[in-house]
Design a protein around this motif. Sequence first.
Motif, PDB file in Angstrom:
ATOM      1  N   CYS A 170       0.826  -1.204   0.000  1.00  0.00           N
ATOM      2  CA  CYS A 170       0.000   0.000   0.000  1.00  0.00           C
ATOM      3  C   CYS A 170       0.860   1.253   0.000  1.00  0.00           C
ATOM      4  CB  CYS A 170      -0.972  -0.008   1.170  1.00  0.00           C
ATOM      5  SG  CYS A 170      -2.433  -1.012   0.792  1.00  0.00           S
ATOM      6  N   GLN A 171       1.989   1.186   0.624  1.00  0.00           N
ATOM      7  CA  GLN A 171       2.847   2.373   0.635  1.00  0.00           C
ATOM      8  C   GLN A 171       3.386   2.690  -0.760  1.00  0.00           C
ATOM      9  OE1 GLN A 171       5.763   2.268   3.738  1.00  0.00           O
ATOM     10  NE2 GLN A 171       4.178   2.320   5.330  1.00  0.00           N
ATOM     11  N   ALA A 172       3.598   1.648  -1.537  1.00  0.00           N
ATOM     12  CA  ALA A 172       4.137   1.867  -2.878  1.00  0.00           C
ATOM     13  C   ALA A 172       3.059   2.266  -3.878  1.00  0.00           C
ATOM     14  CB  ALA A 172       4.838   0.615  -3.372  1.00  0.00           C
ATOM     15  N   GLN A 173       1.830   1.933  -3.556  1.00  0.00           N
ATOM     16  CA  GLN A 173       0.784   2.171  -4.554  1.00  0.00           C
ATOM     17  C   GLN A 173      -0.213   3.242  -4.139  1.00  0.00           C
ATOM     18  OE1 GLN A 173      -0.237  -1.612  -6.869  1.00  0.00           O
ATOM     19  NE2 GLN A 173       0.053  -2.351  -4.791  1.00  0.00           N
ATOM     20  N   CYS A 174      -0.023   3.794  -2.926  1.00  0.00           N
ATOM     21  CA  CYS A 174      -1.030   4.735  -2.438  1.00  0.00           C
ATOM     22  C   CYS A 174      -0.410   6.038  -1.969  1.00  0.00           C
ATOM     23  CB  CYS A 174      -1.799   4.112  -1.280  1.00  0.00           C
ATOM     24  SG  CYS A 174      -2.470   2.489  -1.670  1.00  0.00           S
ATOM     25  N   ILE A 175      -1.242   7.048  -1.858  1.00  0.00           N
ATOM     26  CA  ILE A 175      -0.816   8.304  -1.239  1.00  0.00           C
ATOM     27  C   ILE A 175      -1.795   8.631  -0.123  1.00  0.00           C
ATOM     28  CG2 ILE A 175       0.334   9.194  -3.315  1.00  0.00           C
ATOM     29  CD1 ILE A 175      -2.141  11.020  -3.717  1.00  0.00           C
ATOM     30  N   ASN A 176      -1.490   9.670   0.640  1.00  0.00           N
ATOM     31  CA  ASN A 176      -2.331  10.082   1.766  1.00  0.00           C
ATOM     32  C   ASN A 176      -2.710   8.890   2.644  1.00  0.00           C
ATOM     33  OD1 ASN A 176      -3.298  12.285  -0.582  1.00  0.00           O
ATOM     34  ND2 ASN A 176      -2.828  13.138   1.445  1.00  0.00           N
ATOM     35  N   HIS A 177      -1.714   8.148   2.997  1.00  0.00           N
ATOM     36  CA  HIS A 177      -1.867   7.025   3.937  1.00  0.00           C
ATOM     37  C   HIS A 177      -2.915   6.015   3.483  1.00  0.00           C
ATOM     38  CE1 HIS A 177       0.600   8.699   7.415  1.00  0.00           C
ATOM     39  NE2 HIS A 177       0.683   9.581   6.436  1.00  0.00           N
ATOM     40  N   GLY A 178      -2.791   5.587   2.251  1.00  0.00           N
ATOM     41  CA  GLY A 178      -3.642   4.507   1.754  1.00  0.00           C
ATOM     42  C   GLY A 178      -5.022   4.931   1.294  1.00  0.00           C
ATOM     43  N   ARG A 179      -5.288   6.221   1.321  1.00  0.00           N
ATOM     44  CA  ARG A 179      -6.636   6.665   0.919  1.00  0.00           C
ATOM     45  C   ARG A 179      -6.846   6.556  -0.592  1.00  0.00           C
ATOM     46  NH1 ARG A 179      -5.553   9.928   5.234  1.00  0.00           N
ATOM     47  NH2 ARG A 179      -7.196  10.159   6.789  1.00  0.00           N
ATOM     48  N   TYR A 180      -5.792   6.837  -1.343  1.00  0.00           N
ATOM     49  CA  TYR A 180      -5.916   6.832  -2.803  1.00  0.00           C
ATOM     50  C   TYR A 180      -4.790   5.999  -3.385  1.00  0.00           C
ATOM     51  CZ  TYR A 180      -8.267  10.895  -0.963  1.00  0.00           C
ATOM     52  OH  TYR A 180      -9.038  11.707  -0.195  1.00  0.00           O
ATOM     53  N   CYS A 181      -5.183   5.030  -4.203  1.00  0.00           N
ATOM     54  CA  CYS A 181      -4.176   4.115  -4.739  1.00  0.00           C
ATOM     55  C   CYS A 181      -4.346   3.927  -6.237  1.00  0.00           C
ATOM     56  CB  CYS A 181      -4.285   2.730  -4.095  1.00  0.00           C
ATOM     57  SG  CYS A 181      -4.418   2.780  -2.303  1.00  0.00           S
ATOM     58  N   SER A 182      -3.272   3.447  -6.836  1.00  0.00           N
ATOM     59  CA  SER A 182      -3.321   3.088  -8.245  1.00  0.00           C
ATOM     60  C   SER A 182      -2.442   1.859  -8.423  1.00  0.00           C
ATOM     61  CB  SER A 182      -2.788   4.258  -9.080  1.00  0.00           C
ATOM     62  OG  SER A 182      -2.916   3.953 -10.442  1.00  0.00           O
ATOM     63  N   PRO A 183      -2.888   0.890  -9.229  1.00  0.00           N
ATOM     64  CA  PRO A 183      -2.094  -0.327  -9.348  1.00  0.00           C
ATOM     65  C   PRO A 183      -0.729  -0.070  -9.961  1.00  0.00           C
ATOM     66  CG  PRO A 183      -4.114  -0.463 -10.689  1.00  0.00           C
ATOM     67  CD  PRO A 183      -4.132   0.845  -9.999  1.00  0.00           C
TER      68      PRO A 183
END
Length: 634
Positions: free
Chosen positions: A258-271
């Motif tokens: 999740c840290q590699a694929q998300c910002i704002n502490h997992g709120r928004y992610c992209s594969p």
Amino acid sequence: MATTQSLPPLIAVFFLSAAVIEFASGRLIVEKQNISVISPKSIKGRYEAAMANFGVPNYGGSLTGVVVYPEKGHTACAAFDGVRFRSKSKRPVILLVDRGRCYFALKAYNGQQAGAAAVIVADNVDEPLLTMDAPGFKLQDVIDRNNNEFIEKINIPSTLVTKEFGDELKAAVAKAGDEEVVIKMDWTESVPNPDRRVEYEFWTNSNDECGERCDEQLEFVRNFRGNAQLLEKGGFARFTPHYITWYCPEPLRQSLQCQAQCINHGRYCSPDPERNIWAGYTGKDILVENLRQICVHRVANETGRPWVWWDYVTDFSIRCSMKEKKYTKHCAERVVTSLGLSLDNVLKCMGNTEDDVENEVLKREQELRLGHGSRGDVAILPTLVINDVQYRGKLERTAVLKAICAGFEESTEPPVCLNPDIETNECLESNGGCWYDLQLNITACKDTFRGRICECPVVNNVQLSGDGYNSCTAVGPGRCAIDSGGCWSGTKDGRTFSACQDRDLNSCKCPSGFRGNGSDCKDVDECKEKLACNCPECSCRNTWGGYDCKCQGNLLYINSQDTCIARSESKFGWSLSFIALALVVSAAVGAYIFYKYRFRSYMDSEIMAIMSQYMPLDNHQKEMTQPLRENTLE
Ligand SMILES: *[C@@H]1O[C@H](CO)[C@@H](O)[C@H](O)[C@H]1NC(C)=O
Ligand SMILES: *[C@@H]1O[C@H](CO)[C@@H](O)[C@H](O)[C@H]1NC(C)=O
Ligand SMILES: *[C@@H]1O[C@H](CO)[C@@H](O)[C@H](O)[C@H]1NC(C)=O
Ligand SMILES: *[C@@H]1O[C@H](CO)[C@@H](O)[C@H](O)[C@H]1NC(C)=O
């Protein structure tokens, strides 16, 4: 088979790619269209069908054709080698095939190769209509992407019908014999057109390394940019770009994935683009760029130039491509500045991506992703939504333009919609059934993106008017030069008569020598009707537009009096008067010469008498009298 119904695999795929990011599942809407059976009467009526997600639907238009069910290869999974489907009535062929055994898109492609103008797939189970997708369409599809080049080549529409309707059609085709099964596929209501501006949105991503899908998106943005900007600058359309984000479930927020694929502490992610968080770019990189692109649009919109987004995305893809390892913040910011946008405003809009806070911009994107009204959830990339309806068909400039243009009420569409490259070519065949004039080689048929329209043309600056189907006639000044202004005209023995008169702006009147209502004039037989040449000595012969009257013997016919007069008598009379006239004239000339001579002598002597009183005349007589004579007498 691929449908838009299945979402769980999405999560599975990201499990495989070493991350657990989710995507709230929800409502999916199947875009429908109407199919009307025109014949046979037994199944006449309107049926629903579901538009496919590939090919080129005829947005805003319709297609009438003959249903053909192949004798061999009902599923159309194999090419119809060498077969060209034809209809007896020369109408377009709509190929009916069965669902099953292979990709929907392959059936459409095989049908197209065999000459079908559209393909209808009949479902093989009783179930509600669903959307036929192209293979590899969805993010979660991990199927072979190499062998599907045919998908791009499909340029006909395809649609799915229920098993029930499919069976009815098959039965009708089997029974039809010489009578054909004729249906009309209708896309006129496929995009609503509530007002004079089309709102459309494009759900995309900034990633350029996801294979065919990403290439297709970029290609589309590059090609469509010009049209999009024209539409928006002209106030005809409002465009908004959107980006899908996923989220990381609460318990996994601290995971590396999740840290590699998300910002704002997992709120928004992209594969992750490579499905490997340890190599290349991460989902986070993509998400940040997606966020920047939304902000570019916002900032550009605030300065009244929302269309700059198209320039940014195009330039970014060229200058900062992922393939060339230039997909960086630095590169992106250079593009922002080069387009005259305020970098500060873009950064302000993006906010801080590391903080444990909501990002207003991305939060809004997540909310908007969920369906509302006539639009379902956005679950696939790319997705194009036009006037709140999901676009079906391939992501290609002219196909999309056609769909956007269908979002305008007929006759309110902007000029870009009437561009020849999105026109149909229905006028080539029998003038599309519109009015035409063989002699002048003009037709009322006009190809537009909606299909042909019958509209009376302008010829040599004269607007023809009429219904465009049965008649077009010239009205107003100059009308007679064009097909006699729709009035009767006829040529015989090298003489042409017309019932059109330019001073009379819209009515027709038979010329003299003819009788009729102006649309039809008949030569008047002056002889038979005894309208002329009635004198006892005359003999009458009717001619085209007149008559020929001859008198017996040596008599001469006088038209105005409708009488015959003796030719010799008149000759003699004429010479008599000539002689009389000659006598009068010579008398007058003689009298004048005599008078002139007398007068001159008189004047000369008078003048000389006067002048002699002042000077001696011996030497000057001649010189002095000469000018005086000239001035007064000649
Ligand atoms: C089908 O036709 C009916 C009647 O014309 C219309 O109300 C309806 O909107 C059409 N549906 C579609 C999907 O075009
Ligand atoms: C763009 O600006 C217009 C007004 O100028 C506004 O109504 C619209 O919501 C803006 N669009 C976006 C996506 O911000
Ligand atoms: C009629 O006009 C079209 C173009 O307007 C032209 O292509 C065609 O050859 C013409 N036909 C005849 C018979 O002149
Ligand atoms: C004119 O007369 C012809 C035959 O006499 C008829 O066929 C045609 O319909 C008439 N047209 C009008 C406009 O009355």
